[in-house]
Design an enzyme around this catalytic site. Structure first.
Site, PDB file in Angstrom:
ATOM      1  N   GLY A  26      -1.503   1.354   8.818  1.00 19.60           N
ATOM      2  CA  GLY A  26      -1.887   1.043   7.448  1.00 19.60           C
ATOM      3  C   GLY A  26      -1.532  -0.399   7.098  1.00 19.60           C
ATOM      4  O   GLY A  26      -1.516  -1.269   7.959  1.00 19.60           O
ATOM      5  N   LEU A  27      -1.216  -0.607   5.830  1.00 22.34           N
ATOM      6  CA  LEU A  27      -0.883  -1.931   5.315  1.00 22.34           C
ATOM      7  C   LEU A  27      -1.966  -2.959   5.652  1.00 22.34           C
ATOM      8  O   LEU A  27      -1.682  -4.041   6.149  1.00 22.34           O
ATOM      9  CB  LEU A  27       0.472  -2.409   5.863  1.00 22.34           C
ATOM     10  CG  LEU A  27       1.689  -1.655   5.330  1.00 22.34           C
ATOM     11  CD1 LEU A  27       2.958  -2.227   5.917  1.00 22.34           C
ATOM     12  CD2 LEU A  27       1.743  -1.722   3.812  1.00 22.34           C
ATOM     13  N   CYS A  28      -3.204  -2.555   5.432  1.00 23.62           N
ATOM     14  CA  CYS A  28      -4.267  -3.541   5.632  1.00 23.62           C
ATOM     15  C   CYS A  28      -5.262  -3.431   4.485  1.00 23.62           C
ATOM     16  O   CYS A  28      -6.478  -3.415   4.691  1.00 23.62           O
ATOM     17  CB  CYS A  28      -4.936  -3.350   6.987  1.00 23.62           C
ATOM     18  SG  CYS A  28      -5.232  -1.647   7.435  1.00 23.62           S
ATOM     19  N   GLY A  29      -4.741  -3.298   3.302  1.00 24.73           N
ATOM     20  CA  GLY A  29      -5.593  -3.287   2.118  1.00 24.73           C
ATOM     21  C   GLY A  29      -6.486  -2.073   2.073  1.00 24.73           C
ATOM     22  O   GLY A  29      -6.080  -0.977   2.461  1.00 24.73           O
TER      23      GLY A  29
END
Lengths: 133, 299
Positions: B86-89
């Site tokens: 994750g952590l990709c907008g």
């Protein structure tokens, strides 16, 4: 003549001078010498042998095609490994595994069988090219 | 009003978060560069195959090749490429929502749509929505995106398509437009139809080549060359979609982490201001106390 080999990982052989190339055609081995007519041929699984001024080089090739145009030979292949890049023990293990799995496949035609047979042929080619008969 | 100690703790936490987001941004940038290089390496191969197929296909009977046959698309497969992390907008939610919209809206007019999922984020999303059929999961491809793995997927769908188990296969993935923009696309993988003519540069190259007007000999024959080539084309398209999606993921993460770092920076300066004000207030208060104390003694 000049030879290029392009794979999805990029150019494998680039602009190498060769006297003769032997390729795994769909119907069997196929040699290309300088002065060959313009040709596009499908390639199967098997060894590719280059005769360069510096000596002979062997690669394991799988699925692709070759285009001969003038004094340029371009090979496109899904995989292409030079003999010294092949891990023989791994290739041998793969041969054994595929043979074992082939025994369990019924019916003896159909897609599953073909896929496995192709995989076996690839592994066998790699073993052969790597010189670990 | 928060105490000095509380503010200090908050400040430390935001600062360490910012360190992490900044590091992640740098890592994503490095990985993006590598992903782009992979794409660049695969491109000549993909183009060349497409060009030759185009040349060859012009002279053969399209009906003769099962992979070119257009049937009523009753049974379809959606190959959805998300990411593992994750952590990709909005990268993953864009893809998942697009795929779900396709399924829900009956977009292709199919009777039956199955899913093939690449990437953990897609798997998790559709696990929570059991009303959709997940036919296959390929979880190992993204962590080690080799063309062999992609080709294995290609072979599977081609086999099923030829068997008649599938009438159409679509790819849903994030197209890498540039480092700052990705676009969700739905592309038909099978049957192979004459694709969107006029995508710029390649057509110009085609034209240049066609102008040569060279007659090639086909070995063993045009039909067989085409037959051997079509699966390779499918394989490389899957591979290329995976590479594009990976590049797009890194680009999305880079952007997301960039703005997270910026936001953390803003928060830090706000908290620092608050902290200084609070500190000054305490000092002023203490001074006042001392002064009033001294005054009282004098009296």
């Amino acid at each position: 003549m000049k030879l290029d080999v392009v794979t999805p990982q990029g150019a494998k052989v680039k602009d190498v001078e060769v006297r003769e190339v032997t390729l795994p055609g769909l119907l069997g081995e196929m040699g290309v010498l300088p002065g060959h007519e313009a040709m596009i041929a499908a390639l199967g699984i098997g060894p590719m042998v280059l005769e360069t001024p510096a000596g002979r080089e062997t690669f394991a090739l799988a699925s692709g095609f070759v285009e001969v145009l003038g004094d340029r030979v371009s090979v496109l292949a899904e995989t292409c490994e030079r003999s010294d890049e092949i891990d023989v023990t791994r290739a041998k293990a793969k041969v054994d595994e595929d043979v074992r799995r082939l025994h369990d496949v019924h019916p003896v035609e159909g897609e599953a069988y073909n896929v496995l047979a192709a995989s076996l042929k690839k592994a066998e080619t790699r073993v052969r090219v790597a010189g670990g008969k | 009003m928060a105490t000095l100690k509380q503010i200090r703790r908050r400040l430390a936490s935001v600062k360490s978060t910012q360190k992490i987001t900044r590091a992640m941004k740098l890592v994503a940038a490095a990985k993006l560069r590598r992903a782009q290089e992979n794409m660049m390496r695969a491109r000549p191969y993909a183009r060349r195959i497409r060009d030759v197929i185009r040349d060859v296909a012009e002279h053969v009977d399209r009906e003769a090749h099962p992979m070119l046959q257009v049937r009523p698309e009753k049974k379809a497969l959606l190959v959805v490429i998300t990411s593992d992390r994750g952590l990709c907008g909005a990268f993953n939610s864009n893809i998942n929502r697009r795929a779900e919209r396709y399924l829900k809206g009956g977009e292709g007019g199919h009777e039956e749509v199955g899913l093939a999922l690449l990437g953990r984020k897609g798997r998790d999303y559709f696990r929570r929505r059991p009303q959709y059929t997940v036919r296959k999961e390929y979880m190992e491809v993204l962590s080690d995106p080799t063309s062999e793995r992609a080709a294995a997927i290609g072979r599977e769908v081609v086999a099923e398509f030829i068997d008649g188990g599938l009438d159409a296969v679509y790819l849903v993935y994030n197209e890498f437009k540039s480092a700052i923009s990705q676009r969700v696309t739905v592309e038909r993988l099978l049957p192979i139809v004459r694709d969107r003519d006029g995508d710029g540069d390649t057509d110009a190259a085609d034209a240049a080549q066609a102008a040569d007007g060279i007659e090639f000999a086909y070995e063993p024959g045009r039909g067989q060359v085409l037959e051997a080539m079509l699966p390779l084309y499918v394989n490389v398209r899957v591979y290329f979609a995976v590479l594009e999606s990976l590049a797009a993921e890194m680009a999305a993460r880079m952007t997301a982490m960039e703005s997270a770092t910026k936001n953390a920076g803003e928060m830090i300066s706000r908290l620092t201001l608050q902290y200084n004000k609070a500190r000054q207030a305490t000092i002023t208060k203490e001074m006042l106390e001392i002064v009033t104390g001294a005054e009282a003694l004098k009296g």
